[in-house]
Enzyme design. Structure first.
Site, PDB file in Angstrom:
ATOM      1  N   CYS A   7       0.847  -1.201   0.000  1.00  0.00           N
ATOM      2  CA  CYS A   7       0.000   0.000   0.000  1.00  0.00           C
ATOM      3  C   CYS A   7       0.880   1.247   0.000  1.00  0.00           C
ATOM      4  CB  CYS A   7      -0.867   0.021   1.254  1.00  0.00           C
ATOM      5  SG  CYS A   7      -1.776  -1.496   1.512  1.00  0.00           S
ATOM      6  N   ARG A  25       1.598   1.613  -6.051  1.00  0.00           N
ATOM      7  CA  ARG A  25       1.848   0.695  -4.929  1.00  0.00           C
ATOM      8  C   ARG A  25       0.598  -0.085  -4.548  1.00  0.00           C
ATOM      9  NH1 ARG A  25       6.449   1.954  -1.881  1.00  0.00           N
ATOM     10  NH2 ARG A  25       5.499   0.890  -0.117  1.00  0.00           N
ATOM     11  N   TRP A  73      -3.628  -2.034  -1.325  1.00  0.00           N
ATOM     12  CA  TRP A  73      -3.550  -3.305  -2.044  1.00  0.00           C
ATOM     13  C   TRP A  73      -3.976  -4.332  -1.016  1.00  0.00           C
ATOM     14  CZ3 TRP A  73      -0.186  -7.731  -1.730  1.00  0.00           C
ATOM     15  CH2 TRP A  73      -0.328  -8.613  -2.810  1.00  0.00           C
ATOM     16  N   ASN A 105       0.614   0.123   6.084  1.00  0.00           N
ATOM     17  CA  ASN A 105       1.092  -0.760   5.019  1.00  0.00           C
ATOM     18  C   ASN A 105       1.796  -1.911   5.705  1.00  0.00           C
ATOM     19  OD1 ASN A 105       2.052  -1.951   2.704  1.00  0.00           O
ATOM     20  ND2 ASN A 105       3.869  -0.646   2.592  1.00  0.00           N
ATOM     21  N   GLY A 106       1.325  -3.136   5.479  1.00  0.00           N
ATOM     22  CA  GLY A 106       1.963  -4.300   6.122  1.00  0.00           C
ATOM     23  C   GLY A 106       0.891  -5.277   6.581  1.00  0.00           C
ATOM     24  N   GLU A 135      10.207 -14.781 -18.903  1.00  0.00           N
ATOM     25  CA  GLU A 135       9.854 -13.368 -18.730  1.00  0.00           C
ATOM     26  C   GLU A 135       8.749 -12.965 -19.706  1.00  0.00           C
ATOM     27  OE1 GLU A 135      10.228 -11.244 -16.569  1.00  0.00           O
ATOM     28  OE2 GLU A 135       9.809  -9.339 -17.538  1.00  0.00           O
ATOM     29  N   LYS A 153       5.061 -11.451 -18.661  1.00  0.00           N
ATOM     30  CA  LYS A 153       4.545 -10.163 -19.178  1.00  0.00           C
ATOM     31  C   LYS A 153       3.141 -10.341 -19.728  1.00  0.00           C
ATOM     32  CE  LYS A 153       7.119  -7.334 -17.879  1.00  0.00           C
ATOM     33  NZ  LYS A 153       7.544  -8.185 -16.881  1.00  0.00           N
ATOM     34  N   GLU A 201       0.574 -11.031 -16.849  1.00  0.00           N
ATOM     35  CA  GLU A 201       0.257  -9.944 -15.908  1.00  0.00           C
ATOM     36  C   GLU A 201      -0.402  -8.757 -16.605  1.00  0.00           C
ATOM     37  OE1 GLU A 201       3.542  -8.003 -13.912  1.00  0.00           O
ATOM     38  OE2 GLU A 201       4.901  -8.566 -15.503  1.00  0.00           O
ATOM     39  N   HIS A 228       8.418 -33.940 -22.734  1.00  0.00           N
ATOM     40  CA  HIS A 228       8.244 -34.677 -21.463  1.00  0.00           C
ATOM     41  C   HIS A 228       6.912 -34.361 -20.820  1.00  0.00           C
ATOM     42  CE1 HIS A 228      12.327 -36.013 -21.890  1.00  0.00           C
ATOM     43  NE2 HIS A 228      12.715 -34.767 -22.076  1.00  0.00           N
ATOM     44  N   LYS A 243       3.186  -2.580  -7.589  1.00  0.00           N
ATOM     45  CA  LYS A 243       4.534  -2.418  -8.150  1.00  0.00           C
ATOM     46  C   LYS A 243       5.591  -3.087  -7.286  1.00  0.00           C
ATOM     47  CE  LYS A 243       7.688  -1.149 -10.929  1.00  0.00           C
ATOM     48  NZ  LYS A 243       7.848  -1.945 -12.157  1.00  0.00           N
TER      49      LYS A 243
END
Ligand code: AGP
Length: 606
Positions: A2, A27, A74, A98-99, A478, A482, A485, A501, A601
């Site tokens: 947050c 954030r 968040w 935040n936490g 990667e 991308k 997300e 396999h 982020k």
């Protein structure tokens, strides 16, 4: 994670708080809220969704008060809605947090027994009532100290008090928190980015410290409530502005910035006079390092995996990699001749910080590769290698990924040279090749239309695969991340040689598959893996490098060619089309590119 802001001023603060919350939205953006103090009241307004909703829903401009706190959320405990949005307030205390408070359930039971009424499902509300309860019997500083000692878990807090309307309390344990010094006002913020628009002078709180902020004075205290002194830092000035400029999205700007940011990184570490690499004041002799462990999360983990290939290529060192959230709980056999490298754009990712803390407790050598040099991971590591990318605001990491890879590549080259395991001419040649990389990225960025056209196919598919071998395998991971997300479609990065396999069973008619097959030592094998999926109906988007030799295969749906360079550096160029593929997929879907759903982020909670 947050975002927190607090302002104590000689003039109304609501507009400045809202402006700062907009800068903090990267954030977290599930909900937002603000509380100011005026005329003996706590004026609390909150709304679900973006800060713009807050502005629309309430007459923020008429929100009076020269002192206030704000928050973007968040969600960790409690669904995103206006009730669970911060601030949370009792009749005389209001808190933003935040936490995660790990003992909130037991504390809540005790407070309810003492007559406190709870409105939300959040852990944060426990803090409000704990402070309210402690203020009944003790003065402010003692009440704060007592409350913090009763909390288990992580927090960055901003607190205002109806009956003490000239101050804000800030407190930190495990989540970042800073104070800023302004003219006739002072600030509290989650990070430097939130404060930069108001001041370039900041102080960071360390864990277990708290502060009392008035408009003309800031005092700091340790966990025993004893006053302490702390130094004021000048914020690093980034030549890359942290605004969008003419770009539609921060992500688009940050993709296009990559030639500049890579050039900046090269200039920072390449000594053109001595044609050597400079890793300033590296604190250890190379002989003291027998193994390396690289640790990160998400995209940062992918740059760790990429670096493993380079360290193995240029040195005889034993190289391990790990995902931070796994590493922190493993039974690690720590060895003093190991170097632990923590890769993190924000420098605040909780799992990566916890992994660092574990290594520090075991007295290990720690090195941070970060973009935010004032961050917790940077400040708490023995040695820092900044990536110099300027603020990365898009939640999906782009320029920071190339920046992380660049610094790790440079470090691997330097270690090879220090260990005399790279022949001198080869070392010089690689440094020269590196200097050409920014212009090659520039040219590769021009490849655009084919990628835009291909992106719709990925959007319409129920899933896709991204395949690569060797140096291309981390880039395949990667690229899949991308796409996931940004466009919320399933995509899986996989070693090309592993398809037979099991995952080959996934391939069906028309399934889009990205194959990374540059003409390196893995080329022929990867092409045969590509033919295996084509034979089963896959629509292959082949990404390779320019060559006069035709690709030895048919029925390839699309081919994208990146510029040529030495094999070590091709991963930088292969990444560019994959960033754009994800960007255009999300653009076509109309999704929020800079703030994808459910993400933030920097994840400063477990
Ligand atoms: C990258 O696109 C993601 N947003 C995410 O995986 C990110 O890389 C990860 O959370 C690590 O963040 P950090 O680099 O700030 O530690």
């Amino acid at each position: 994670m947050c975002g927190i802001i607090g302002i104590s001023s000689d003039k109304p603060v609501s507009a400045s708080i809202i402006n700062s919350l907009k800068k903090l939205e990267y954030r977290g953006y599930d909900s937002a809220g603000i509380a100011t103090l005026s005329d003996g009241n706590i004026n609390e307004v909150k709304s679900k969704g973006r800060v713009s909703n807050l502005e629309r829903n309430f007459d923020i401009k008429n929100l009076k008060g020269n002192i206030g706190i704000g928050h973007v959320r968040w969600a960790t405990h409690g669904i995103p809605n206006s009730v669970n949005a911060h601030p949370h307030s009792s009749h005389n205390v209001s808190v933003v947090h935040n936490g995660i408070i790990e003992n909130s359930t037991i504390l809540k039971k005790d407070l309810i027994n003492k007559g406190h009424n709870f409105k939300s499902q959040t852990d944060t509300e426990v803090i409000v009532h704990l402070i309210t309860e402690n203020l009944k019997t003790t003065e402010l500083e003692e009440a704060i100290t007592k409350t913090l000692n009763q909390l288990q878990g992580s927090f960055a807090l901003g607190v205002v008090f109806k009956d003490i309307p000239d101050l804000i309390v800030g407190a930190r344990r495990g989540s970042p928190l800073a104070v800023g010094y302004g003219p006739n006002e002072n600030y509290l913020g989650s990070d430097s980015y939130a404060l930069k628009s108001m001041t370039n002078k900041i102080t960071y709180l360390n864990d277990s410290e708290f502060c009392i902020i008035k408009k003309n004075q800031i005092n700091f205290f340790n966990d025993k409530g004893k006053k302490i002194n702390k130094k004021i830092l000048e914020l690093s000035s980034n030549e890359l502005s942290s605004e969008k400029g003419d770009f539609k999205h921060f992500m688009a700007k940050e993709i296009e910035e990559q030639p500049t940011t890579v050039k900046t990184g090269i200039n920072e570490y390449i000594d053109n006079v001595n044609k050597d690499i400079n890793i300033f004041n590296f604190p250890w002799k190379i002989e003291e390092i027998k193994s390396i462990t690289l640790i990160g999360c998400g995209t940062a983990y992918h740059s760790c995996l990429m670096a493993k290939y380079w360290f193995e290529e240029f040195t005889s060192l034993d190289v391990n990699i790990d995902i931070a959230s796994e590493f922190r709980y493993r039974k690690i056999r720590f060895k003093k001749e190991s170097l632990y490298i923590f890769v993190s754009q924000s420098g605040e990712t909780a799992d990566t910080y916890a992994a660092l803390d574990l290594c520090k407790k075991n007295k290990m050598k720690t090195c941070a590769v970060v973009n935010v040099i004032e961050s917790s991971i940077a400040r708490d590591s023995n040695f820092v290698l900044p990536i110099h990318c300027g603020p990365e605001i898009g939640v999906a990491s782009t320029k920071a990924f190339l920046g992380q890879m660049l610094i790790l590549y440079i470090l691997a080259l330097k270690f090879g040279s220090l260990k005399n395991e790279i022949e001198k001419n080869n070392y010089q040649e690689k440094i020269n090749d590196l200097k050409n990389l920014p212009s090659l990225i520039e040219k590769t960025l021009l490849v655009d239309n084919d990628i835009q056209n291909a992106s719709s196919t990925f959007n319409d598919a129920k899933g896709s695969m991204f395949l690569g071998r060797g140096f291309s395998y981390p880039i395949a991971l990667e690229g899949a991340l991308k796409l996931k997300e940004l466009s919320y479609v399933h995509a899986e990065g996989y070693p090309a040689g592993e398809m037979k396999h099991g995952p080959l069973a996934l391939i069906e008619e028309g399934m889009p598959v990205v194959v990374l097959a540059p003409r390196d030592s893995y080329y022929k094998k990867t092409i045969s893996n590509m033919q295996e999926v084509i034979a089963r109906g896959a629509k292959v988007l082949l990404i390779t490098n320019k060559s006069k030799d035709e690709v030895i295969s048919e029925n390839i749906w699309e081919t994208i060619e990146v510029e040529n360079t030495n094999d070590d550096l091709l991963p930088f160029l292969l990444t560019i089309p994959l960033q754009k593929l994800a960007y255009y997929s999300a653009l076509k879907k109309g999704y929020d590119i800079d703030k994808p759903r459910n993400l933030a982020k920097s994840v400063t909670v477990e």
